[in-house]
Motif scaffolding. Structure first.
Motif, PDB file in Angstrom:
ATOM      1  N   VAL A   1       0.846  -1.199   0.000  1.00 47.55           N
ATOM      2  CA  VAL A   1       0.000   0.000   0.000  1.00 47.55           C
ATOM      3  C   VAL A   1       0.881   1.249   0.000  1.00 47.55           C
ATOM      4  N   LEU A   2       1.952   1.229   0.779  1.00 49.36           N
ATOM      5  CA  LEU A   2       2.882   2.364   0.802  1.00 49.36           C
ATOM      6  C   LEU A   2       3.495   2.592  -0.577  1.00 49.36           C
ATOM      7  N   ARG A   3       3.888   1.506  -1.244  1.00 47.79           N
ATOM      8  CA  ARG A   3       4.455   1.649  -2.596  1.00 47.79           C
ATOM      9  C   ARG A   3       3.414   2.214  -3.566  1.00 47.79           C
ATOM     10  N   TYR A   4       2.172   1.793  -3.426  1.00 49.40           N
ATOM     11  CA  TYR A   4       1.094   2.316  -4.272  1.00 49.40           C
ATOM     12  C   TYR A   4       0.866   3.807  -3.997  1.00 49.40           C
ATOM     13  N   TRP A   5       0.840   4.176  -2.716  1.00 45.09           N
ATOM     14  CA  TRP A   5       0.626   5.579  -2.365  1.00 45.09           C
ATOM     15  C   TRP A   5       1.736   6.474  -2.911  1.00 45.09           C
ATOM     16  N   GLU A   6       2.960   5.950  -3.010  1.00 42.36           N
ATOM     17  CA  GLU A   6       4.054   6.732  -3.601  1.00 42.36           C
ATOM     18  C   GLU A   6       3.720   7.127  -5.044  1.00 42.36           C
ATOM     19  N   GLN A   7       3.035   6.256  -5.743  1.00 44.80           N
ATOM     20  CA  GLN A   7       2.648   6.552  -7.129  1.00 44.80           C
ATOM     21  C   GLN A   7       1.499   7.544  -7.185  1.00 44.80           C
ATOM     22  N   GLU A   8       0.624   7.516  -6.195  1.00 42.10           N
ATOM     23  CA  GLU A   8      -0.585   8.330  -6.203  1.00 42.10           C
ATOM     24  C   GLU A   8      -0.412   9.720  -5.590  1.00 42.10           C
ATOM     25  N   PHE A   9       0.513   9.867  -4.660  1.00 38.99           N
ATOM     26  CA  PHE A   9       0.690  11.134  -3.950  1.00 38.99           C
ATOM     27  C   PHE A   9       2.089  11.666  -4.236  1.00 38.99           C
ATOM     28  N   SER A  10       2.154  12.737  -5.011  1.00 36.26           N
ATOM     29  CA  SER A  10       3.448  13.290  -5.424  1.00 36.26           C
ATOM     30  C   SER A  10       4.266  13.815  -4.246  1.00 36.26           C
ATOM     31  N   GLN A  11       3.609  14.156  -3.144  1.00 34.74           N
ATOM     32  CA  GLN A  11       4.321  14.669  -1.974  1.00 34.74           C
ATOM     33  C   GLN A  11       5.140  13.590  -1.268  1.00 34.74           C
ATOM     34  N   LEU A  12       4.793  12.340  -1.499  1.00 34.69           N
ATOM     35  CA  LEU A  12       5.433  11.220  -0.811  1.00 34.69           C
ATOM     36  C   LEU A  12       6.608  10.723  -1.639  1.00 34.69           C
ATOM     37  N   LYS A  13       7.815  11.121  -1.215  1.00 33.46           N
ATOM     38  CA  LYS A  13       9.021  10.751  -1.955  1.00 33.46           C
ATOM     39  C   LYS A  13      10.099  10.291  -0.986  1.00 33.46           C
ATOM     40  N   PRO A  14      10.114   9.003  -0.658  1.00 37.69           N
ATOM     41  CA  PRO A  14      11.186   8.515   0.219  1.00 37.69           C
ATOM     42  C   PRO A  14      12.538   8.577  -0.492  1.00 37.69           C
ATOM     43  N   VAL A  15      13.588   8.647   0.300  1.00 42.47           N
ATOM     44  CA  VAL A  15      14.947   8.625  -0.246  1.00 42.47           C
ATOM     45  C   VAL A  15      15.214   7.209  -0.734  1.00 42.47           C
ATOM     46  N   ARG A  16      15.812   7.112  -1.913  1.00 45.34           N
ATOM     47  CA  ARG A  16      16.121   5.782  -2.455  1.00 45.34           C
ATOM     48  C   ARG A  16      17.620   5.610  -2.550  1.00 45.34           C
ATOM     49  N   ARG A  17      18.064   4.486  -2.020  1.00 43.04           N
ATOM     50  CA  ARG A  17      19.470   4.101  -2.147  1.00 43.04           C
ATOM     51  C   ARG A  17      19.467   2.693  -2.710  1.00 43.04           C
ATOM     52  N   GLY A  18      19.832   2.607  -3.972  1.00 45.81           N
ATOM     53  CA  GLY A  18      19.729   1.313  -4.639  1.00 45.81           C
ATOM     54  C   GLY A  18      18.262   0.963  -4.795  1.00 45.81           C
ATOM     55  N   ASN A  19      17.896  -0.220  -4.371  1.00 48.24           N
ATOM     56  CA  ASN A  19      16.500  -0.653  -4.438  1.00 48.24           C
ATOM     57  C   ASN A  19      15.757  -0.441  -3.127  1.00 48.24           C
ATOM     58  N   ARG A  20      16.396   0.180  -2.158  1.00 45.14           N
ATOM     59  CA  ARG A  20      15.774   0.354  -0.837  1.00 45.14           C
ATOM     60  C   ARG A  20      15.201   1.752  -0.689  1.00 45.14           C
ATOM     61  N   ARG A  21      14.102   1.820   0.051  1.00 43.49           N
ATOM     62  CA  ARG A  21      13.458   3.099   0.362  1.00 43.49           C
ATOM     63  C   ARG A  21      13.753   3.440   1.812  1.00 43.49           C
ATOM     64  N   TYR A  22      14.031   4.712   2.040  1.00 40.82           N
ATOM     65  CA  TYR A  22      14.210   5.203   3.399  1.00 40.82           C
ATOM     66  C   TYR A  22      13.298   6.404   3.584  1.00 40.82           C
ATOM     67  N   TYR A  23      12.402   6.275   4.533  1.00 38.64           N
ATOM     68  CA  TYR A  23      11.417   7.322   4.802  1.00 38.64           C
ATOM     69  C   TYR A  23      11.921   8.224   5.922  1.00 38.64           C
ATOM     70  N   ARG A  24      11.698   9.514   5.778  1.00 40.27           N
ATOM     71  CA  ARG A  24      12.020  10.489   6.820  1.00 40.27           C
ATOM     72  C   ARG A  24      10.803  10.671   7.722  1.00 40.27           C
ATOM     73  N   ARG A  25      11.021  11.351   8.844  1.00 38.06           N
ATOM     74  CA  ARG A  25       9.938  11.590   9.798  1.00 38.06           C
ATOM     75  C   ARG A  25       8.759  12.291   9.125  1.00 38.06           C
ATOM     76  N   GLN A  26       9.027  13.300   8.287  1.00 37.14           N
ATOM     77  CA  GLN A  26       7.925  14.010   7.623  1.00 37.14           C
ATOM     78  C   GLN A  26       7.174  13.091   6.673  1.00 37.14           C
ATOM     79  N   ASP A  27       7.866  12.100   6.087  1.00 39.78           N
ATOM     80  CA  ASP A  27       7.178  11.117   5.248  1.00 39.78           C
ATOM     81  C   ASP A  27       6.209  10.282   6.093  1.00 39.78           C
ATOM     82  N   VAL A  28       6.658   9.877   7.278  1.00 37.01           N
ATOM     83  CA  VAL A  28       5.813   9.067   8.160  1.00 37.01           C
ATOM     84  C   VAL A  28       4.574   9.868   8.576  1.00 37.01           C
ATOM     85  N   LEU A  29       4.769  11.142   8.911  1.00 34.30           N
ATOM     86  CA  LEU A  29       3.628  11.988   9.284  1.00 34.30           C
ATOM     87  C   LEU A  29       2.673  12.166   8.107  1.00 34.30           C
ATOM     88  N   LEU A  30       3.219  12.332   6.900  1.00 35.96           N
ATOM     89  CA  LEU A  30       2.379  12.458   5.706  1.00 35.96           C
ATOM     90  C   LEU A  30       1.602  11.164   5.470  1.00 35.96           C
TER      91      LEU A  30
END
Length: 122
Positions: free
Chosen positions: A35-64
């Motif tokens: 669901v989180l991966r789907y929401w990344e496609q649907e909500f432009s504000q949600l942009k986790p940091v990507r390192r390689g194939n891994r996603r890293y979410y910041r605190r503001q991402d979690v709140l969003l």
């Protein structure tokens, strides 16, 4: 308890970390990873940091993500409605988000006190 029956107040306190993995965010927000991966496609504000194939979410991402979850699950917005709601407002903190930030700050301060209690006095 079903996922849709959870309320913001039932969500765990966000730990004092800088980055979170998708699994950690899934647990913190009570939303499955796909669901989180789907929401990344649907909500432009949600942009986790990507390192390689891994996603890293910041605190503001979690709140969003918690805000998106509340709009979709608690307030019953559609994806389009939630997207428009987020785009139309300057992301202001509502009372429940303030409470979450206060709980989080208290938890972090308790961790500091515990760490200081473990240091022998000279």
């Amino acid at each position: 308890m079903q996922e849709t029956e959870l309320r913001k107040s039932d969500l765990p306190v966000i730990p004092g970390k800088r980055y979170f993995t998708i699994g950690e965010v899934s647990d913190l927000c009570q939303v499955k990873s796909h669901v989180l991966r789907y929401w990344e496609q649907e909500f432009s504000q949600l942009k986790p940091v990507r390192r390689g194939n891994r996603r890293y979410y910041r605190r503001q991402d979690v709140l969003l993500i918690r805000q998106i979850r509340s709009l979709l699950y608690d307030k019953r917005f559609t994806i389009d409605g939630a997207r428009n709601h987020l785009k139309g407002e300057v992301q202001k903190l509502d009372a429940s988000q303030y409470k979450q930030l206060i709980r989080q700050t208290i938890a972090e301060l308790e961790d500091v006190v515990d760490a200081l209690d473990g240091i022998p006095s000279s």
